[in-house]
Design a protein around this motif. Structure first.
Motif, short mmCIF file in Angstrom:
data_model
loop_
_atom_site.label_atom_id
_atom_site.label_comp_id
_atom_site.label_asym_id
_atom_site.label_seq_id
_atom_site.Cartn_x
_atom_site.Cartn_y
_atom_site.Cartn_z
N ASP A 36 31.66 -30.12 -2.53
CA ASP A 36 31.07 -30.26 -3.89
C ASP A 36 31.68 -29.04 -5.01
O ASP A 36 31.70 -29.61 -6.04
CB ASP A 36 29.36 -29.59 -3.79
N GLN A 37 31.94 -28.13 -4.51
CA GLN A 37 32.71 -27.27 -5.47
C GLN A 37 34.13 -27.80 -6.12
O GLN A 37 34.38 -27.67 -7.04
CB GLN A 37 32.99 -25.74 -4.76
N GLN A 40 33.81 -30.48 -8.58
CA GLN A 40 33.17 -29.70 -9.87
C GLN A 40 34.57 -29.24 -10.49
O GLN A 40 34.72 -29.45 -11.68
CB GLN A 40 32.28 -28.49 -9.72
#
Length: 136
Positions: A36-37, A40
């Motif tokens: 997820d990081q 982003q």
């Protein structure tokens, strides 16, 4: 003139207005990235392409990139940059073999000219030469 646009513990994104390049520099902390990081961070780079529409290319400094892109993430990444990626990209290779291999697999599916380099100076020189050829 190079302007820093974004900085996190994983990534720095700059824009070189003189050469019309987006520069992404990954940090060694990428070994701690979650999926997820990572997504982003990729969206930040994509936004830089959308905002600046770099004419002559991108410089990806991945020598400290340790995150391994699985095939699903590679496909997601390709979709994010579709229509926004400049035609030429210089990549300074990751030191970690599997990370580098996943980068190369991802880029293969993009419709761009990519060259890989062992250091930043060679990558910048290649992009500069590509810029001069494009201007003529």
């Amino acid at each position: 003139m190079i302007e820093l646009e974004y900085k996190s513990e994983f990534l720095e994104v700059s824009y070189d207005s003189e050469n019309s390049w987006v520069i992404s520099k990954w940090t060694p902390n990428t070994r701690y990235l979650t999926i997820d990081q990572y997504k982003q961070e990729v969206l930040v780079v994509c936004q830089a392409f959308i905002d600046h529409k770099p004419v002559f290319g991108s410089l990806a400094l991945t020598q400290d990139f340790y995150f391994i892109l699985d095939p699903e993430t590679q496909e997601w990444l390709t979709q994010q940059f579709e229509g926004y990626q400049p035609s030429k990209s210089a990549v300074v290779v990751a030191q970690e073999f599997v990370s580098q291999l996943s980068i190369e697999q991802t880029v293969q599916s993009m419709d761009i000219i990519v060259n890989y380099f062992s250091n930043e100076q060679e990558a910048r020189e290649w992009l500069m030469n590509q810029t001069k050829v494009s201007e003529n």
